[in-house]
Scaffold this motif. Structure first.
Motif, PDB file in Angstrom:
ATOM      1  N   PRO A  96      -8.251  -6.077  10.699  1.00 57.45           N
ATOM      2  CA  PRO A  96      -9.720  -6.162  10.742  1.00 57.45           C
ATOM      3  C   PRO A  96     -10.275  -5.000  11.571  1.00 57.45           C
ATOM      4  N   SER A  97     -10.679  -3.950  10.885  1.00 61.90           N
ATOM      5  CA  SER A  97     -11.149  -2.723  11.540  1.00 61.90           C
ATOM      6  C   SER A  97     -12.521  -2.928  12.174  1.00 61.90           C
ATOM      7  N   ILE A  98     -12.645  -2.476  13.401  1.00 57.95           N
ATOM      8  CA  ILE A  98     -13.918  -2.598  14.117  1.00 57.95           C
ATOM      9  C   ILE A  98     -14.916  -1.569  13.577  1.00 57.95           C
ATOM     10  N   THR A  99     -14.397  -0.423  13.156  1.00 54.75           N
ATOM     11  CA  THR A  99     -15.264   0.588  12.521  1.00 54.75           C
ATOM     12  C   THR A  99     -15.832   0.011  11.228  1.00 54.75           C
ATOM     13  N   ASN A 100     -14.973  -0.617  10.423  1.00 55.02           N
ATOM     14  CA  ASN A 100     -15.419  -1.196   9.156  1.00 55.02           C
ATOM     15  C   ASN A 100     -16.482  -2.274   9.399  1.00 55.02           C
ATOM     16  N   ASP A 111      -5.497  -2.619  -0.629  1.00 52.20           N
ATOM     17  CA  ASP A 111      -5.292  -3.132   0.727  1.00 52.20           C
ATOM     18  C   ASP A 111      -5.857  -2.123   1.743  1.00 52.20           C
ATOM     19  N   GLU A 112      -5.067  -1.115   2.083  1.00 57.96           N
ATOM     20  CA  GLU A 112      -5.531  -0.161   3.103  1.00 57.96           C
ATOM     21  C   GLU A 112      -5.217   1.279   2.731  1.00 57.96           C
ATOM     22  N   CYS A 113      -5.905   2.196   3.406  1.00 53.64           N
ATOM     23  CA  CYS A 113      -5.648   3.635   3.259  1.00 53.64           C
ATOM     24  C   CYS A 113      -4.822   4.052   4.459  1.00 53.64           C
ATOM     25  N   GLY A 114      -3.526   3.957   4.401  1.00 53.71           N
ATOM     26  CA  GLY A 114      -2.693   4.296   5.551  1.00 53.71           C
ATOM     27  C   GLY A 114      -3.120   3.437   6.725  1.00 53.71           C
ATOM     28  N   ALA A 115      -3.399   4.070   7.867  1.00 48.89           N
ATOM     29  CA  ALA A 115      -3.824   3.319   9.050  1.00 48.89           C
ATOM     30  C   ALA A 115      -5.348   3.270   9.142  1.00 48.89           C
ATOM     31  N   ALA A 116      -5.988   2.951   8.043  1.00 49.74           N
ATOM     32  CA  ALA A 116      -7.451   2.841   8.035  1.00 49.74           C
ATOM     33  C   ALA A 116      -7.860   1.842   6.965  1.00 49.74           C
ATOM     34  N   ASN A 117      -9.028   1.255   7.110  1.00 48.68           N
ATOM     35  CA  ASN A 117      -9.566   0.348   6.095  1.00 48.68           C
ATOM     36  C   ASN A 117     -10.207   1.165   4.970  1.00 48.68           C
ATOM     37  N   PHE A 118     -10.385   0.526   3.837  1.00 46.91           N
ATOM     38  CA  PHE A 118     -11.022   1.157   2.671  1.00 46.91           C
ATOM     39  C   PHE A 118     -12.427   0.593   2.470  1.00 46.91           C
ATOM     40  N   GLU A 128     -10.917  -8.774  21.848  1.00 48.28           N
ATOM     41  CA  GLU A 128     -10.753  -9.975  21.017  1.00 48.28           C
ATOM     42  C   GLU A 128      -9.664  -9.785  19.963  1.00 48.28           C
ATOM     43  N   ARG A 129      -9.589  -8.575  19.409  1.00 43.13           N
ATOM     44  CA  ARG A 129      -8.532  -8.329  18.416  1.00 43.13           C
ATOM     45  C   ARG A 129      -7.154  -8.375  19.087  1.00 43.13           C
ATOM     46  N   LEU A 130      -7.083  -7.851  20.317  1.00 41.28           N
ATOM     47  CA  LEU A 130      -5.805  -7.910  21.039  1.00 41.28           C
ATOM     48  C   LEU A 130      -5.423  -9.371  21.305  1.00 41.28           C
ATOM     49  N   ASP A 138       6.020  -1.646   1.366  1.00 40.64           N
ATOM     50  CA  ASP A 138       4.836  -2.397   1.811  1.00 40.64           C
ATOM     51  C   ASP A 138       4.654  -2.215   3.302  1.00 40.64           C
ATOM     52  N   ARG A 139       3.409  -2.133   3.720  1.00 43.97           N
ATOM     53  CA  ARG A 139       3.102  -2.042   5.148  1.00 43.97           C
ATOM     54  C   ARG A 139       3.245  -3.402   5.818  1.00 43.97           C
ATOM     55  N   ALA A 140       2.803  -4.434   5.094  1.00 41.58           N
ATOM     56  CA  ALA A 140       2.811  -5.783   5.676  1.00 41.58           C
ATOM     57  C   ALA A 140       2.868  -6.818   4.558  1.00 41.58           C
ATOM     58  N   CYS A 198     -11.806   4.238   6.850  1.00 38.08           N
ATOM     59  CA  CYS A 198     -12.526   4.165   8.114  1.00 38.08           C
ATOM     60  C   CYS A 198     -11.666   3.592   9.223  1.00 38.08           C
ATOM     61  N   GLY A 199     -11.879   4.115  10.419  1.00 29.93           N
ATOM     62  CA  GLY A 199     -11.140   3.678  11.602  1.00 29.93           C
ATOM     63  C   GLY A 199     -11.625   4.445  12.818  1.00 29.93           C
ATOM     64  N   THR A 200     -11.202   4.029  13.970  1.00 30.33           N
ATOM     65  CA  THR A 200     -11.641   4.662  15.211  1.00 30.33           C
ATOM     66  C   THR A 200     -11.344   6.157  15.232  1.00 30.33           C
ATOM     67  N   ALA A 201     -10.130   6.513  14.820  1.00 31.82           N
ATOM     68  CA  ALA A 201      -9.700   7.906  14.939  1.00 31.82           C
ATOM     69  C   ALA A 201     -10.582   8.837  14.123  1.00 31.82           C
ATOM     70  N   TYR A 211      -2.532  -8.144  12.468  1.00 28.53           N
ATOM     71  CA  TYR A 211      -2.342  -7.905  13.907  1.00 28.53           C
ATOM     72  C   TYR A 211      -2.002  -6.438  14.123  1.00 28.53           C
ATOM     73  N   LYS A 212      -2.360  -5.927  15.287  1.00 31.84           N
ATOM     74  CA  LYS A 212      -2.061  -4.519  15.560  1.00 31.84           C
ATOM     75  C   LYS A 212      -0.744  -4.452  16.343  1.00 31.84           C
ATOM     76  N   VAL A 213       0.351  -4.647  15.611  1.00 28.25           N
ATOM     77  CA  VAL A 213       1.678  -4.620  16.235  1.00 28.25           C
ATOM     78  C   VAL A 213       2.450  -3.400  15.735  1.00 28.25           C
ATOM     79  N   ASN A 257       4.228  -2.936  12.118  1.00 21.48           N
ATOM     80  CA  ASN A 257       3.495  -2.537  10.908  1.00 21.48           C
ATOM     81  C   ASN A 257       3.543  -1.026  10.723  1.00 21.48           C
ATOM     82  N   TYR A 258       3.538  -0.322  11.846  1.00 18.39           N
ATOM     83  CA  TYR A 258       3.502   1.147  11.781  1.00 18.39           C
ATOM     84  C   TYR A 258       4.900   1.670  11.480  1.00 18.39           C
ATOM     85  N   ALA A 259       5.916   0.996  12.002  1.00 19.02           N
ATOM     86  CA  ALA A 259       7.299   1.355  11.661  1.00 19.02           C
ATOM     87  C   ALA A 259       7.475   1.202  10.142  1.00 19.02           C
TER      88      ALA A 259
HETATM   89  N1  PLP Z   1      -6.164  -0.290   9.733  1.00 15.49           N
HETATM   90  C1  PLP Z   1      -5.081   0.034  10.447  1.00 15.49           C
HETATM   91  C2  PLP Z   1      -3.740  -0.286   9.910  1.00 15.49           C
HETATM   92  C3  PLP Z   1      -5.237   0.685  11.695  1.00 15.49           C
HETATM   93  O1  PLP Z   1      -4.176   1.047  12.410  1.00 15.49           O
HETATM   94  C4  PLP Z   1      -6.529   0.985  12.150  1.00 15.49           C
HETATM   95  C5  PLP Z   1      -6.718   1.646  13.437  1.00 15.49           C
HETATM   96  O2  PLP Z   1      -6.859   1.068  14.452  1.00 15.49           O
HETATM   97  C6  PLP Z   1      -7.625   0.605  11.379  1.00 15.49           C
HETATM   98  C7  PLP Z   1      -7.406  -0.030  10.170  1.00 15.49           C
HETATM   99  C8  PLP Z   1      -9.008   0.858  11.842  1.00 15.49           C
HETATM  100  O3  PLP Z   1      -9.394  -0.045  12.827  1.00 15.49           O
HETATM  101  P1  PLP Z   1     -10.502   0.303  13.890  1.00 15.49           P
HETATM  102  O4  PLP Z   1     -11.730   0.631  13.139  1.00 15.49           O
HETATM  103  O5  PLP Z   1     -10.670  -0.911  14.704  1.00 15.49           O
HETATM  104  O6  PLP Z   1      -9.992   1.466  14.652  1.00 15.49           O
END
Ligand code: PLP
Ligand code: COI
Length: 339
Positions: A243-247, A218-225, A79-81, A172-174, A280-283, A182-184, A187-189
């Motif tokens: 929108p983190s699925i882990t969060n 906002d966020e902790c690098g590539a993770a939600n806070f 759904e996020r994709l 800024d990240r975004a 928090c995040g998948t990784a 969006y997971k594009v 944002n990571y660049a």
């Molecule tokens: N925020 C960013 C910017 C991410 O890249 C990720 C990783 O996917 C997350 C948050 C955590 O999301 P999720 O819990 O869905 O992995």
């Protein structure tokens, strides 16, 4: 597989046997194809290469004590994709196709799923790219969806331990109404320089405030806070975070444990008041925060006074991991079994 050192895997790429591909041509998605080739042969004018029509996802498969293979919340990633596809004008991949691709790639690479005891898992990386040639700035007419897998250990060395973060204001990240939700790839660049500054200075990751006012978390690098205080789980509400699925799962588990859950803008100064906080995040699932430094303002928000993860974070972490590995019941139907 006797030549993989399961206990010492890092979060990196390892070649596996197969990936799954699906092509979008003539206005429709084709069949899922199993492929053993690691490279893609794409047109040099593909929109993913020039105009960033690229989306990805990240999820994991876990082998349980019972030997069963579980994938955590693949429907949520599908759904996020789809949301990302709407955001950057790519065709949406149906949830059923996404889940079938995940099932197929996990099953085909079963020998790479780490054993239960190792605490490692199989990272699943779906990506969807514009492959049609364009020179003008327009969406492509052809797309490719690929899913590959790779066995991974903990995202941070040391696993469940506290880490320091640093507030970065110069990048800024975004943007507030940009592609942050969006997971594009873009944002990571945009995050690479901030991330490098943080790493070079000895931090686990960069910490972002909102791009407009630099007032709210906002966020902790590539993770939600998330922060914890007064039996409440508090996480930012923002138009520029993923929108983190882990969060989302942790919010539910916190509620299940009788905690209050708040999603709202969190001013930077509120960091002083948290009893615990985490990324928090998948990784990493949860990476507890030791402290957050604001170097420009000569401030340090010390969260873990004794340097150790707090009891609530630990409880949430253990509960989520128990569901993912199948050690405890899955009351919310989050797990997809791969048989
Ligand atoms: N925020 C960013 C910017 C991410 O890249 C990720 C990783 O996917 C997350 C948050 C955590 O999301 P999720 O819990 O869905 O992995
Ligand atoms: C996560 O899974 O939490 C991530 O941030 C994945 C990252 C490698 C993009």
């Amino acid at each position: 597989m006797k030549d993989i050192d399961w206990a010492n895997l890092s979060f990196g790429y390892m070649k596996t046997d197969y990936n799954v591909r699906c092509y979008y041509r003539d206005g429709k998605w084709g069949e899922l194809e199993l492929c053993s080739e690691e490279t893609l042969n794409i047109h040099m004018a593909a929109t993913c290469l020039h105009y960033g029509q690229e989306a990805f996802e990240g999820l994991k498969a876990y082998r349980g004590k019972d030997g069963k293979i579980r994938v955590f919340r693949p429907q949520a990633n599908a759904e996020r994709l789809q949301s990302t596809c709407r955001g950057i004008l790519m065709p949406e991949l149906p949830t059923e196709t996404f889940c079938e691709a995940v099932r197929k790639v996990v099953k085909a690479n079963e020998r790479f799923i780490p054993p239960y005891e190792s605490g490692a898992s199989l990272y699943i990386r779906p990506l969807l790219i514009g492959t049609g040639a364009q020179v003008g700035v327009h969406p492509a007419n052809e797309y490719l969806f690929v899913v590959f897998v790779t066995p991974v250990g903990p995202y941070f060395k040391g696993g469940f331990a506290t880490n320091p973060y640093v507030i970065i204001r110069q990048f800024d990240r975004a943007a507030p109404l940009g592609t942050g939700t969006y997971k594009v790839g873009g944002n990571y660049a945009a995050s690479l320089r901030a991330n490098k500054i943080a790493h070079d200075a000895g931090y686990a990751s960069e910490f972002y405030l909102d791009a407009k006012e630099k007032k709210y978390i906002d966020e902790c690098g590539a993770a939600n806070f998330f922060g914890i205080k007064d039996n409440t789980y508090i996480t930012p509400l923002s138009t520029s975070i993923l929108p983190s699925i882990t969060n989302r799962s942790l919010m539910q588990l916190a509620e299940d444990m009788g905690m209050k859950v708040e999603r709202r803008p969190i001013p930077e100064e509120e960091l002083e008041t948290f009893e615990e906080a985490g990324a928090c995040g998948t990784a990493a699932v949860i990476s507890p925060i030791e402290r957050i430094d604001d170097l420009e303002n000569h401030k340090s928000y010390i969260i873990a006074k004794d340097g150790k993860p707090g009891p609530v974070s630990e409880k949430l972490y253990n509960r989520l991991r128990a569901i993912q590995y199948g050690d405890e019941p899955d009351p919310h139907g989050w797990v997809m079994l791969v048989e």
